[in-house]
Scaffold this motif. Sequence first.
Motif, PDB file in Angstrom:
ATOM      1  N   SER B 101      41.781  22.948   4.876  1.00  0.00           N
ATOM      2  CA  SER B 101      42.637  24.103   4.682  1.00  0.00           C
ATOM      3  C   SER B 101      42.180  24.956   3.511  1.00  0.00           C
ATOM      4  O   SER B 101      42.743  25.986   3.236  1.00  0.00           O
ATOM      5  CB  SER B 101      44.076  23.669   4.488  1.00  0.00           C
ATOM      6  N   ASP B 176      43.836  16.825  16.181  1.00  0.00           N
ATOM      7  CA  ASP B 176      45.254  16.489  16.311  1.00  0.00           C
ATOM      8  C   ASP B 176      45.803  17.237  17.531  1.00  0.00           C
ATOM      9  O   ASP B 176      45.906  18.459  17.528  1.00  0.00           O
ATOM     10  CB  ASP B 176      45.974  16.923  15.029  1.00  0.00           C
ATOM     11  N   ARG B 322      48.583  23.357   8.777  1.00  0.00           N
ATOM     12  CA  ARG B 322      47.912  22.054   8.732  1.00  0.00           C
ATOM     13  C   ARG B 322      46.606  22.131   9.525  1.00  0.00           C
ATOM     14  O   ARG B 322      46.495  22.865  10.495  1.00  0.00           O
ATOM     15  CB  ARG B 322      48.798  20.969   9.346  1.00  0.00           C
ATOM     16  N   PRO B 323      45.615  21.345   9.130  1.00  0.00           N
ATOM     17  CA  PRO B 323      44.345  21.383   9.867  1.00  0.00           C
ATOM     18  C   PRO B 323      44.505  20.842  11.289  1.00  0.00           C
ATOM     19  O   PRO B 323      45.254  19.891  11.506  1.00  0.00           O
ATOM     20  CB  PRO B 323      43.415  20.485   9.045  1.00  0.00           C
ATOM     21  N   THR B 324      43.816  21.447  12.240  1.00  0.00           N
ATOM     22  CA  THR B 324      43.838  20.929  13.611  1.00  0.00           C
ATOM     23  C   THR B 324      42.772  19.856  13.808  1.00  0.00           C
ATOM     24  O   THR B 324      42.832  19.104  14.767  1.00  0.00           O
ATOM     25  CB  THR B 324      43.583  22.060  14.628  1.00  0.00           C
ATOM     26  N   SER B 325      41.786  19.809  12.896  1.00  0.00           N
ATOM     27  CA  SER B 325      40.748  18.788  13.047  1.00  0.00           C
ATOM     28  C   SER B 325      40.298  18.288  11.682  1.00  0.00           C
ATOM     29  O   SER B 325      40.413  18.995  10.683  1.00  0.00           O
ATOM     30  CB  SER B 325      39.534  19.356  13.789  1.00  0.00           C
ATOM     31  N   ILE B 326      39.829  17.056  11.647  1.00  0.00           N
ATOM     32  CA  ILE B 326      39.153  16.519  10.463  1.00  0.00           C
ATOM     33  C   ILE B 326      37.844  15.902  10.967  1.00  0.00           C
ATOM     34  O   ILE B 326      37.719  15.614  12.158  1.00  0.00           O
ATOM     35  CB  ILE B 326      39.987  15.458   9.709  1.00  0.00           C
TER      36      ILE B 326
END
Lengths: 341, 341
Positions: B101, B176, B322-326
């Motif tokens: 983010s 996610d 919020r992040p959609t991916s890590i």
Amino acid sequence: MRKGIKDRGLQYALFEGYRGRLVKGLFPVAAVFIKIPFDRIDVNVHPAKTEVRFADQRRVYQCMKTTVASALAAAQTPPWEKDSPSRSETIQAPGPLRSPSIVSEPVSRYMQSIETLLPGTEAPAPAQETGNISPALSPGQTDTVPKHGFTGLQVIGQLFNTYIVCQAENRLVLVDQHAAHERILFEALKQARENRGASQGLLVPETIDLTHSAAAALEPMLEDLGALGLEIEPFGKNAFVVKAVPPLLSDADVSAMVQEIAEKLADTGFSPGIDTIMDDVLHVMACHGAIRAHQRLSVREMEELLARLDLCENPMHCPHGRPTSISWSTQEIEKLFKRIV
Amino acid sequence: MRKGIKDRGLQYALFEGYRGRLVKGLFPVAAVFIKIPFDRIDVNVHPAKTEVRFADQRRVYQCMKTTVASALAAAQTPPWEKDSPSRSETIQAPGPLRSPSIVSEPVSRYMQSIETLLPGTEAPAPAQETGNISPALSPGQTDTVPKHGFTGLQVIGQLFNTYIVCQAENRLVLVDQHAAHERILFEALKQARENRGASQGLLVPETIDLTHSAAAALEPMLEDLGALGLEIEPFGKNAFVVKAVPPLLSDADVSAMVQEIAEKLADTGFSPGIDTIMDDVLHVMACHGAIRAHQRLSVREMEELLARLDLCENPMHCPHGRPTSISWSTQEIEKLFKRIV
């Protein structure tokens, strides 16, 4: 009275206890308390009393080595098994192991172990020196199969054709397929050695040419290698012919493997003792026989690998001491996704 | 001459530029250089010269907001695309984004952007205030489809029925599923609003009873909600009847959704402006329409989700920031396995 002493033999025994669990260049740190009857020890060998002489030195060192090895073996439950509340509470680390090659158990466990094992104390069952493990040392290692929880993992798929992606109840787990298979082969080859393992004749015997030093190191070891199922005969000058290999290694590149073994022998020399040398040879053999990274596996093959890893004595590390698996807890993942703070 | 100034309007504009990219409670940090003709600014409003007055305040704030938003949009290439050497070198972060983010682009890029955008400088193409993005700001955002590289990911499987496990060329990526679908729905609903979106009549209209304050907040917004495709009519006292929803939300729990919208409206009040309020409403709608965590998806469904995420304007964050991916690079994984030091 407790007093710190310096003893290279004890240090070496500690290192031997960690064998196969430390990557080259890492060193174990331990606080070891030794209870010993006063008449079995001479404290008057050094003016500052930092050195002692043990009446039965070999026995003390052997005890140190097997105790450390047993304690580490008992502590090597994978982190996803530790998370699970259904697991017996006798195996509980203070937290998940961040760095899988370092066991972060409370010192008290080891202390108790050593005290229990040393003779002459009030221990209920003094341990045998033959390597038998006192029952008190391995609370979780009952007869339940699977032993380590690798079979309980659910295979999701393969990553980079190199890692097996799995989920445990509360963890994302990656298993290194090469390291895992190396461990499996290493223990199988070791077992085969103890049982004077079978060997399988090569259809076409392979001839290899070695450097002079490698040939000189290989020659006197041919009988010991034969006991591992690796039948090699001299073929004049620095050449050898490989006639048979252990059945487990039928797919390996035999020529490259024997070459590496010979070079390893030339590097090692004879000082560390035959068992250590043979372990090194088994490392090389396991490495050459193991499936490589970047090799596509089916789900069935991955599950089979995990099941066989689970039957290993030390499934958490490859023979070189590298971890066979790494993992992240659901909490760690949720933090990265900022779902929890 | 460069001088630091305090300006709440600029701060607010910066925040607005970050909209949808910051989780609640996080604040953006930026070094912003503003080039402005001397006759468009009054520096004599504060003895210490820490405040200034802009001749065209609204335009400066608007410029700040759109510039920041555009720069962030251009910078939101996922880390696995940055790793790839085949990618155009115009988008290159100094390293992989650890915390998705927070954009860690070199300040120079932003500086250049702001300078280019402000009128009266030597900029070759002054930007429009209507939100058009100067071509210089989005070097990687050409017409190539897919835009963000999510479709290039190879699906390995689903983790905890919650995350999509994928591999990029050099990365392990977790997406996610709920956050990704929320983002997709949010942008689709927003689009539908702009086009005065369709709505789909419910077979059985749903009646809901609200608290007095929620009802009082909902009542005056019914027309605006209708423009989103959400047709609600008063039903006497604090009751309402929901007659139609946007087609995208046909599977949602309509009653719970409208309840939450009404409560959100009651909490928000009217101060932030209708666009902000409608964004909040769209957040709630997207959240209720999105597939949940712990929902089993087929590989085809996961691939479809990634493909649709790829078409989003801001695919890297869910509407709440919020992040959609890590992701983890191969190097990071190899370090954990001690394959590299």
